[in-house]
Write an enzyme that holds these catalytic residues in place. Structure first.
Site, PDB file in Angstrom:
ATOM      1  N   THR A 151       0.866  -1.190   0.000  1.00  0.00           N
ATOM      2  CA  THR A 151       0.000   0.000   0.000  1.00  0.00           C
ATOM      3  C   THR A 151       0.903   1.240   0.000  1.00  0.00           C
ATOM      4  O   THR A 151       1.342   1.670  -1.061  1.00  0.00           O
ATOM      5  CB  THR A 151      -0.964   0.007   1.213  1.00  0.00           C
ATOM      6  N   LYS A 178       4.306  -6.915   3.752  1.00  0.00           N
ATOM      7  CA  LYS A 178       3.999  -5.516   3.452  1.00  0.00           C
ATOM      8  C   LYS A 178       3.706  -4.800   4.755  1.00  0.00           C
ATOM      9  O   LYS A 178       3.318  -5.436   5.747  1.00  0.00           O
ATOM     10  CB  LYS A 178       2.826  -5.386   2.482  1.00  0.00           C
ATOM     11  N   THR A 189       1.982  -8.496  13.174  1.00  0.00           N
ATOM     12  CA  THR A 189       1.665  -7.173  12.674  1.00  0.00           C
ATOM     13  C   THR A 189       1.813  -7.107  11.167  1.00  0.00           C
ATOM     14  O   THR A 189       2.849  -7.467  10.650  1.00  0.00           O
ATOM     15  CB  THR A 189       2.613  -6.158  13.316  1.00  0.00           C
ATOM     16  N   GLU A 272       6.456   4.865   7.366  1.00  0.00           N
ATOM     17  CA  GLU A 272       6.102   6.094   6.663  1.00  0.00           C
ATOM     18  C   GLU A 272       6.912   7.281   7.183  1.00  0.00           C
ATOM     19  O   GLU A 272       6.852   7.601   8.371  1.00  0.00           O
ATOM     20  CB  GLU A 272       4.606   6.360   6.799  1.00  0.00           C
ATOM     21  N   THR A 400      -8.909  10.985   1.918  1.00  0.00           N
ATOM     22  CA  THR A 400      -9.661  12.021   1.209  1.00  0.00           C
ATOM     23  C   THR A 400      -8.897  12.548   0.012  1.00  0.00           C
ATOM     24  O   THR A 400      -7.704  12.324  -0.124  1.00  0.00           O
ATOM     25  CB  THR A 400      -9.958  13.203   2.152  1.00  0.00           C
TER      26      THR A 400
END
Lengths: 400, 400
Positions: A151, A178, A189, A272, A400
């Site tokens: 992702t 991933k 996890t 991230e 969004t």
């Protein structure tokens, strides 16, 4: 990958990754791993009470001696989707089973992506059929699968091991994973997949996997948010060999541990926005759970994570995180080293060269925090990443 | 302040804030609150195992009927400082006691700032004497104190209440607080100080304070990192009146609750880098602890906090945080509203206008997340703030 060697594909397995149209980006988003014949399978799953539909499907099936395939989609987590979501997970397995000539209960499923949306089943069904038809035992198939399950990851996460046993057998073990966020350490996890051509009986396989997961996938975090979809699935022996025994089984368990550790470290390393991979070692504890509890508190503290990001040897944040971990200890029992430099000994500060330690953090991607208690011999290593403004940017506008 | 009214100073109390030279910035950094005669005192403290020296000092003293003053310094937490740190806390109380003509055990101390450095005692001692000499019952003294206890706070946090009891007494209650980071909710979080001219016996006072703290200071977080220094101290009745009883005591307990709630909300509202104050309401739980456990998991999730920052109604992050809180529930028992808009009902998604909800978050500083279970009647409100790139910037270089 853990090294630069080419992938060694365990015999009896095929894989592929295709574009099913689930991700708005149009990137590959559906992968399959197919076994030539029925495999032993083991799994470890999220403990989140809001478990995703595919987790509920798999949990009812593994361990098993009769698995033929795993179907994985990215771009949609099929989590918090109610009864319709569970039916979609079951239907995904059924479509694969029809194509493979087996039963739905012989197919495991896994999903990752946005929570709370129903799967676009027309696209998923077409994707499953296309992926099964495209599955190959060439390394390209596994590379394609490793890409299709991502992702927000910046890169695929693959490990490939080969060992010769004392009895002359060759064992190949291939792992895919991933995960770059919603990484909390309260179970297996993220998504991880391991396949091996060694045949191991399902109960033994489950025991080996569960033990390895405890010290690897359960010892990582990015921001501590335990996902609804975390799953590690392992398939063993697609060619009908005799089960491993004795020393061979011990060697195999070591390979599983090594593969799980390699994959699980790759996740916070690709966290991230991360600029540092942080290893939190906790020693001198009564037991492993206690050591992990301390490590997790340190690893999940935004103040510790931002300090490392700022190359700031602000060790008070580390010892205070240990202090609120819930583990009972006296401050005078606690010591701290950062990259081997003593900062705190038996509850009192140690003079150190702050500028040198700061430079060391700044100039290295990896940092090791070592906390030592005086309560026993148990220890653990836990991996996390730093917290950066880029993490905030990435997560302030994901759906969004 | 909770309203625009001027400060009402409880009779019998004086305060001041001075520049002792502890903060490198040269800002005010030492405050005192002095009672004209001995007060009842109650306290609530961090549960962190690495408790600061002033916490260990105070914890041994309160509740008490014999308190004369509180000395508070900012710029240095006197935490993780070993035996020398404890001696410095004791010496701080002793210097104040000498100036006031009482014993060291009649003085409470509190510290906030960087962890792991010894207090500069020459400056602290001179500052304590200067502050006691400057203490005044004019509102300016309490304003000065409220400023001198701050660290990274952007503004002072003060509440002032006055009520008339049925028996015709006037009760004044004044509260000060500080805190903008290292705010975790496992005890009385941060520093809070309450003084009142109502006389309440120490045991009763401790009970009233503890109960109020449970639902106020213990229900806030900024990033969930429980500090080593958290303390709420309360002084009651510096003029030797008779203790409150009956309905007057009930009214007083309500005032304490109101003051604690006002102050505790100000902390995440002033959270480092915060752009939103988030209220997490959890209803339908078996008991208050269970409700708080769910609320805390949601409030401490970086993924929830960044979603609110991005005005992103990514509700899957909220329900999944509830799911890993450790509270046992079935997904079908869970519902979620955001600012009164239903997003998730009984374990299944509800169609909603995402753009409208996003606009609503974007255009308001306050957001309310309401989670409802079906296990009982207990509920809680918990306050936190969003997680922004500014928080990361502020914390990546705090000590260096």
């Amino acid at each position: 990958m853990s090294d630069a060697a080419p992938l060694e594909i365990p015999s009896g397995f095929r894989a592929s990754g295709v574009k099913a149209g689930i991700k708005p980006s149009g990137s590959p988003d559906l992968a399959v791993i197919v076994a030539d014949s029925t495999c032993s399978a083991a799994g470890a799953f999220t403990t989140n009470r809001v478990a995703a539909a595919p987790v509920r499907w798999d949990r009812a099936i593994v361990p098993s001696e009769a698995i033929r395939a795993i179907v994985i989609n990215a771009g949609n987590a099929n989590a918090a989707t109610g009864a319709e979501g569970f039916e979609n997970a079951r239907r995904t397995a059924e479509v694969a089973a029809e194509r493979l000539g087996c039963q739905a209960e012989h197919v495991l499923v896994a999903s990752t992506g946005v929570i709370g949306h129903q799967l676009p089943m027309d696209r998923v069904e077409a994707g499953v059929i296309a992926a099964i038809d495209a599955a190959t035992d060439d390394p390209s198939g596994f590379h394609a699968a490793s890409a299709a399950i991502l992702t927000t990851d910046s890169r695929p996460k693959v490990v490939s091991l080969r060992r010769k046993t004392e009895t002359g057998k060759t064992i190949r073990l291939l792992g895919l994973a991933k995960g770059a966020a919603m990484i909390g350490p309260r179970m297996a996890t993220m998504l991880g997949f391991l396949v091996t051509d060694a045949r191991v009986q399902m109960g033994t396989l489950q025991g080996i996997l569960s033990e390895a997961v405890e010290e690897t996938f359960n010892c990582i975090s990015v921001e501590g948010h335990t996902s609804t979809n975390d799953s590690v699935l392992m398939l063993s022996g697609a060619r009908g060999e005799l089960p491993l025994r004795g020393a061979d089984l011990t060697l195999f368990a070591g390979m599983v541990r090594e593969a799980c550790e390699s994959l699980s470290r790759m996740i916070p390393d690709d966290g991230e926005g991360a600029t540092h991979l942080i290893t939190v070692e906790v020693r001198g504890c009564r037991d492993r759970d206690q050591a992990r509890q301390v490590a997790r508190a340190v690893a999940d503290s935004p103040l510790v994570k931002t300090a490392i990001h700022g190359a700031d040897p602000n060790w008070g944040r580390i010892v205070s995180a240990a202090g609120y971990s819930g583990v009972m200890f006296d401050e005078s029992e606690l010591s701290l080293d950062l990259d081997g430099v003593p900062l705190y000994r038996d509850g009192a500060p140690v003079a150190f060269d702050a500028a040198a330690v700061s430079d060391r953090i700044k100039n290295n991607r990896e940092v090791t925090i070592t906390l030592t208690l005086k309560q026993g011999d148990a220890s653990i290593r836990f991996w996390t990443c730093d917290l950066t403004a880029e993490y905030v940017r990435l997560n302030a506008d994901y759906t969004t």
